[in-house]
Design an enzyme around this catalytic site. Structure first.
Site, PDB file in Angstrom:
ATOM      1  N   TYR A  50      -6.471   1.003  -7.242  1.00 56.84           N
ATOM      2  CA  TYR A  50      -5.607  -0.042  -7.783  1.00 56.84           C
ATOM      3  C   TYR A  50      -6.187  -1.413  -7.464  1.00 56.84           C
ATOM      4  CZ  TYR A  50      -2.209   3.661  -8.493  1.00 56.84           C
ATOM      5  OH  TYR A  50      -1.592   4.807  -8.908  1.00 56.84           O
ATOM      6  N   GLU A  51      -5.979  -2.341  -8.396  1.00 54.18           N
ATOM      7  CA  GLU A  51      -6.427  -3.720  -8.247  1.00 54.18           C
ATOM      8  C   GLU A  51      -5.966  -4.349  -6.938  1.00 54.18           C
ATOM      9  OE1 GLU A  51      -6.385  -5.670 -12.413  1.00 54.18           O
ATOM     10  OE2 GLU A  51      -5.121  -6.894 -11.133  1.00 54.18           O
ATOM     11  N   SER A  52      -4.858  -3.846  -6.405  1.00 49.98           N
ATOM     12  CA  SER A  52      -4.288  -4.424  -5.194  1.00 49.98           C
ATOM     13  C   SER A  52      -5.032  -3.989  -3.941  1.00 49.98           C
ATOM     14  CB  SER A  52      -2.820  -4.011  -5.075  1.00 49.98           C
ATOM     15  OG  SER A  52      -2.712  -2.607  -5.163  1.00 49.98           O
ATOM     16  N   GLY A  53      -6.042  -3.134  -4.088  1.00 53.53           N
ATOM     17  CA  GLY A  53      -6.818  -2.698  -2.929  1.00 53.53           C
ATOM     18  C   GLY A  53      -6.459  -1.308  -2.436  1.00 53.53           C
TER      19      GLY A  53
END
Lengths: 253, 305, 305, 253
Positions: A50-53
């Site tokens: 996910y883009e959020s890490g």
């Protein structure tokens, strides 16, 4: 044959594009469902990033945002925002990225920034977020979008995330490490991109859809593949598995 | 050890936030310091350059309240919901007043902050090329790679005047343990000239020292430490309270008009003294619903030799 | 999930290390994978380009055994003791054979690895200027900063063929928890085409998932997982065993001559089958002395929503 | 007056250079002792940062290397190797760095790489490690070294870590963010650097030492400060505190 909605069909068709062992950069909503569906079916070893890490999340509910706490608890790994983009995306570790947007054009360029002009916007959209970074670095870009004339345009108002720009030659000149647009999946069909020119090409029509219908909803003369395929209808297993993933119909409603 | 760092949010904002500052209230979805944003609104700071990858509701509120002169950002949406209506009103209709923008991709903006935190002269990155964004933002330049001769995109470091970083636990000097989505927390703190750390819990230094790998922010980059439980609501703090997704959806309704937005701000921001009062005003059954069940990490042994 | 990754060090080296490879056996003082170095010596790999910020005893041994063609490094000393005598003999007297060198500062070499891990085209950094090192290493170049016009030093990414990274605990797929001095562990894994992770303990995936922020290496960049207790001796593994400082001092004596060095290697490397046998050969009172007292981290709550 | 060794004197004089609240990049041995001594005396709020990524260590024994496990357990924070150099050193967060080397010249340049030529070394030394990075980025470089003719040279064989190179003008041209050499502390004296030329200048002679003695051990004509000082002798408190820090005389032997 089972009944299914247009959204369900898009998710199922998108899920079929994913291979076991691939790593996927997942957004919320439809792409998240598609990746989770593929994992339950043909791709148990899919790596979801996910883009959020968050990496390898194990969510207990359907997340509203890619930064939801349910993507963290029980995940395999978490890193910072810069690290996520640097180690995973720029690092060339992501095979597939899902993108969407307000407009997409015949070379797979996507606009998620503005309708009208940048300086005096008619409608200001959220902007790139990670979209341009994903488009520049993943091996395959898959776009999932409703097939509407206002979304498919010959040239995007603003090029947020590069497809083949104005053709494959330009793409090669840019020396991006990504592989470019790979498939566009709509409620009507699957389109792919010409190997030589990079132009969007109708590859497969969904059950009950005609080429004419697709063309009617596409404002330029759409190329059609020599070997046009028929999208196999969703199987009972695909539909049942998908519905179990979103029992409250948060995204399939 | 400077125990004088421990203060209220009111004191911290009063002491460290100035009109015209470039500020970065950190947090990628997680631990967004709403309490700091609200205090900045209450203290009527203005002409701020508001930097955040995701302006989120917090900057939407600050823009509606007239604190911002400029927005530096990469994704101005309400994640999973839609638009940030106050931002759009400012941009599209100059209501309540016009706002300048400076726009990047997520990689570009988080890269600027990373470059600022590590004082790189500039940061090369594989993005931006082919996009229409660089022509709109002269800060995004290209440099010829001396190893391949290829033109690569570069961004300059970002060095805000002030960062606010919310964390799960810190000691009274500001050594901070952070877990869950760590976003730009560390980079914001290291990049900024002044740093306010707010924490759900103030713990003894021995708790911090029991797990130094968890300390993403060391005390000596921190100027103020604020004990502020529930600082992040409606955003969340991993392990402490859930994201209030319901409010994120309601915000779309609340902000349909500038007037309805200001009514909310007058009630929930200007109408309360501080975060404690804001939380007291919140229906208790709602607060309870946001509390997670415990889910503990397996401890590790550092060993003593 | 590919459980076929779990194998012995012998199998991992046989399968993933090739003559002529550029290798990075990671670990800044901490968790240096001596067991892997010894297995590479036993399997007589040669013409290797040996990369490490600190060659340490491990590369001194591999150089004496004739595995190396080239050394890429930034500090070729025995920390706190003095020289690496085998390295010096190869460089100063071509004994047992000559070795090429490619030299950086610590920042330069760790930067090359970071740039390799994150596939940056090149990495600008504030060092090297004024030093005599860049004229000796054409890989260190300068680029004009497009924001200030100043010439800045840059290094290229390093992308080894193989990395070996020792960790405290990993699951059978290679998700690895690391704490203590984390050095270049993560960067080496992400920068390299093939990755061997060795671990003091193989744990259930649920242990890893209980603390995802501790996972510096995710499974899908890992090719082989080796359960290898005491892999790092005479280096150390935080929480598992102390650094054998006595041996680091003895190494200075052992390596006074090439012959005395080879005698040690024949006894302790070629003379044993694997790490288990090496440890069995070790006096047990010495082993006991290296065991630390427990010193546990305060757990954190991730919460379940 | 108490008896003390040359090493003890150097550590005490070096410790006096440190101010409360400063951050110091500490190496093992003498600099480590100096920093710890300062912390027990005038600088309780000293921030000790180690090249290995440990910050605010609380060691239970004297470490042999900067990567010793005793620097980790009970530390305030730990980061990776690249992060240490990037966030702390390049980040401009370090006030004082201690350096040593085989040779130092009149502009404070240090050689820790090679005696003889680089291609055909007479003696190959360990190399820069972090030394050049430290010299380029800290506000004050402090060198602690025995005062011997073979160490003090008019020009280093190899410039590993820049002092003022060939004078302050050159230093300014390089646009390094560091402040350059600040003090050289030997068993005989403390030297500082001329504000205008950057040349090493005798600033203070230690108890019982004459200017002539210093000059005899320095192979070039050493500049002497207009106001030459006498180094105050170690106090009883300084000596007692120092000895308590290294009871086994690991570094003071």
């Amino acid at each position: 044959m089972m009944d299914y909605t247009a959204n369900e069909l898009m998710v199922i068709v998108a899920a079929r594009e994913l291979r076991d062992g691939e790593s996927v950069l997942v957004g919320v909503g439809i792409p998240n469902l598609a990746a989770n569906l593929a994992m339950k079916l043909q791709a148990p070893g899919l790596n979801m990033v996910y883009e959020s890490g968050a990496v390898g999340s194990n969510p207990t509910r359907m997340p509203l945002s890619i930064g939801d706490p349910c993507l963290v608890t029980g995940a395999k790994s978490i890193c910072s925002m810069y690290e996520q983009f640097a180690y995973y995306l720029q690092g060339g570790r992501i095979d597939v990225g899902f993108l969407g947007g307000a407009q997409i054009d015949k070379y797979g360029n996507i606009n998620s920034t503005v309708i009208g002009s940048y300086k005096t916007p008619k409608v200001r959209l959220p902007g790139s977020g990670g979209a341009c970074d994903i488009a520049s670095n993943v091996k395959k870009i898959i776009v999932i979008t409703p097939h509407e004339k206002r979304r498919f345009v010959e040239k995007v108002d603003f090029l947020t995330s590069p497809g083949y720009v104005d053709g494959k030659q330009k793409w090669q000149e840019l020396k991006l490490q990504g592989g470019g647009p790979y498939a566009v999946i709509t409620n009507l069909c699957t389109m792919r991109f010409d190997d030589v020119t990079g132009e969007m090409t109708l590859a497969s029509v969904h059950p009950g859809v005609t080429v004419e219908q697709v063309q009617e909803n596409t404002p330029w003369k759409l190329k059609v593949a020599e070997k046009l395929e028929q999208t196999p209808p969703p199987t009972e297993k695909e539909i049942a598995t998908l519905r179990a993933l979103d029992p409250d119909k948060t995204y399939l409603g | 050890m400077d125990s004088a760092k421990l203060m209220t949010m009111k004191e911290a904002v009063s002491k460290f936030v100035r009109d015209g500052d470039t500020v970065y209230l950190a947090g990628f979805t997680h631990m967004i310091p709403f309490a700091a944003g609200h205090e900045i609104i209450r203290q009527k700071r203005k002409e701020l350059t508001l930097c955040r990858a995701t302006p989120d509701i917090i900057y939407d509120q600050m823009i509606a309240a007239g604190c911002g002169k400029k927005l530096v950002f990469s994704y101005a949406g309400n994640p999973g919901v839609g638009s940030l209506r106050c931002f759009r009103r400012a941009l599209e209709k100059s209501q309540p007043k016009t706002i300048e923008i400076e726009e990047y991709t997520h990689f570009g903006l988080s890269g600027r902050l990373f470059a600022g935190a590590t004082k790189m002269p500039f940061l090369p990155m594989r993005t931006n090329l082919g996009s229409d964004l660089p022509p709109q933002n002269p800060n995004i330049k290209t440099v010829k790679d001396p190893y391949t001769g290829i033109e690569v995109s570069v961004v300059p470091p970002l060095r805000p005047d002030l960062a606010v970083v919310h964390v799960q636990r810190a000691d009274r000097n500001g050594n901070a343990h952070i877990w869950g989505i760590i976003g730009e927390q560390k980079d914001a703190a290291f990049a900024s000239k002044r740093v306010i750390v707010s924490a759900e819990e103030i713990v003894d230094e021995s708790v911090i020292r029991s797990d130094p790998n968890r300390t993403l922010i060391p005390d000596f980059v921190v100027h103020a430490v604020v004990h502020e439980p529930w600082c992040a609501h409606p955003s969340y703090t991993q392990g402490y309270y859930d994201r209030d997704n319901e409010f994120y959806m309601q915000w779309d309704e609340i902000t349909k008009e500038h007037e309805s937005t200001m009514k909310w701000i007058d009630e929930w921001v200007n109408g309360v003294e501080d975060r404690a009062e804001y939380m007291k005003k919140m229906p208790q059954e709602k607060v309870k619903k946001l509390l997670p069940k415990a889910c503990m990490s397996a401890p590790v042994n550092y060993g003593s030799v």
